[in-house]
Design an enzyme around this catalytic site. Sequence first.
Site, PDB file in Angstrom:
ATOM      1  N   CYS A 194       0.763  -1.434   0.054  1.00 26.24           N
ATOM      2  CA  CYS A 194       0.184  -0.105   0.051  1.00 26.24           C
ATOM      3  C   CYS A 194       0.785   1.289  -0.051  1.00 26.24           C
ATOM      4  O   CYS A 194       0.477   2.091  -0.930  1.00 26.24           O
ATOM      5  CB  CYS A 194      -0.888  -0.092   1.225  1.00 26.24           C
ATOM      6  SG  CYS A 194      -0.129  -0.015   2.712  1.00 26.24           S
TER       7      CYS A 194
ATOM      8  N   HIS B 137      -6.041   1.837  -4.091  1.00 27.62           N
ATOM      9  CA  HIS B 137      -5.066   1.453  -2.989  1.00 27.62           C
ATOM     10  C   HIS B 137      -4.740  -0.236  -3.018  1.00 27.62           C
ATOM     11  O   HIS B 137      -5.279  -1.122  -4.163  1.00 27.62           O
ATOM     12  CB  HIS B 137      -5.639   1.543  -1.603  1.00 27.62           C
ATOM     13  CG  HIS B 137      -7.022   0.247  -1.467  1.00 27.62           C
ATOM     14  ND1 HIS B 137      -6.973  -0.391  -0.293  1.00 27.62           N
ATOM     15  CD2 HIS B 137      -8.077   0.288  -1.948  1.00 27.62           C
ATOM     16  CE1 HIS B 137      -8.162  -1.155  -0.402  1.00 27.62           C
ATOM     17  NE2 HIS B 137      -9.015  -0.565  -1.518  1.00 27.62           N
TER      18      HIS B 137
ATOM     19  N   HIS C  61      -2.421   1.475   6.906  1.00 23.14           N
ATOM     20  CA  HIS C  61      -2.988   1.290   5.382  1.00 23.14           C
ATOM     21  C   HIS C  61      -2.931   2.921   5.019  1.00 23.14           C
ATOM     22  O   HIS C  61      -3.152   3.565   5.605  1.00 23.14           O
ATOM     23  CB  HIS C  61      -4.098   0.574   5.446  1.00 23.14           C
ATOM     24  CG  HIS C  61      -4.461   0.158   3.926  1.00 23.14           C
ATOM     25  ND1 HIS C  61      -3.696  -0.692   3.296  1.00 23.14           N
ATOM     26  CD2 HIS C  61      -5.569   0.340   2.976  1.00 23.14           C
ATOM     27  CE1 HIS C  61      -4.118  -0.876   2.005  1.00 23.14           C
ATOM     28  NE2 HIS C  61      -5.321  -0.068   2.121  1.00 23.14           N
TER      29      HIS C  61
END
Length: 254
Positions: free
Chosen positions: A157, A220, A208
Amino acid sequence: MEYGICNLGNVPIRSKAKDQAEIVSFLLFGEHFKIISIKKNWIKIITHHDNYEGWICSKQYTEITYEDFDHLSINKFPICGDKNGEIINLSTGDITPISSGAILPYYHKGKFKIRKQEYSTNVNLATSNKSDLETYSKSLLNTPYLWGGRGPSGIDCSGFSQLIFRLCGIKLPRDAYQQAELGEIIKPTKSIIGDLAFFENNMGKINHVGIVLEKNKIIHSSGKVRIDELNNNGIYNSDSKSITHSLAYIKRLF
């Protein structure tokens, strides 16, 4: 102190000096670094571009001088904008694959060099234009998630956000929690394309990050690079029909 530069397309950086160790990140072609420790067949490095530490195989780099390191550090060189490309060693004719984000030192009219070694390439250069952020990010759709990954063969990510912003001329640190320290917090209702959304675990730690798109969407890397819905609670995954990541805040970096 010794110095080096990555002369291969995608070199794994490991947590320990052994092949079985966890891969924590990757070096891309043209990225330079300091060597801070040496073991048999391994060197421990700290990267210049994001100060990341780890071990790489001693066969997977080219040694450079302090003067080389200094010149590479103070200059801004063109970056490969193609997902996949090739460079040609003009002395040997050898072809090396590279990917988006690779740095091309001293590039001029299709040629560049590392120390005295000259290369040629026909890759498209990254535009370093913020308006191309959405195009670059969508070009990696369906790239598989890979812990430590930073390229089109696999990406995590924060590697995804770091790479896309690099292609747009913006430098980001490596990990999500480090990226979260930058910019200013934006209300979700005021977010725009290019804002970064950060998510937290049950302990309140950032774990994240994704890039905000228009119409309450986010791109993402989770399983793969994908587009999902973004709401005040977090990321809504249409496949699992659930909130998969809990929103901490949204930040604007430019």
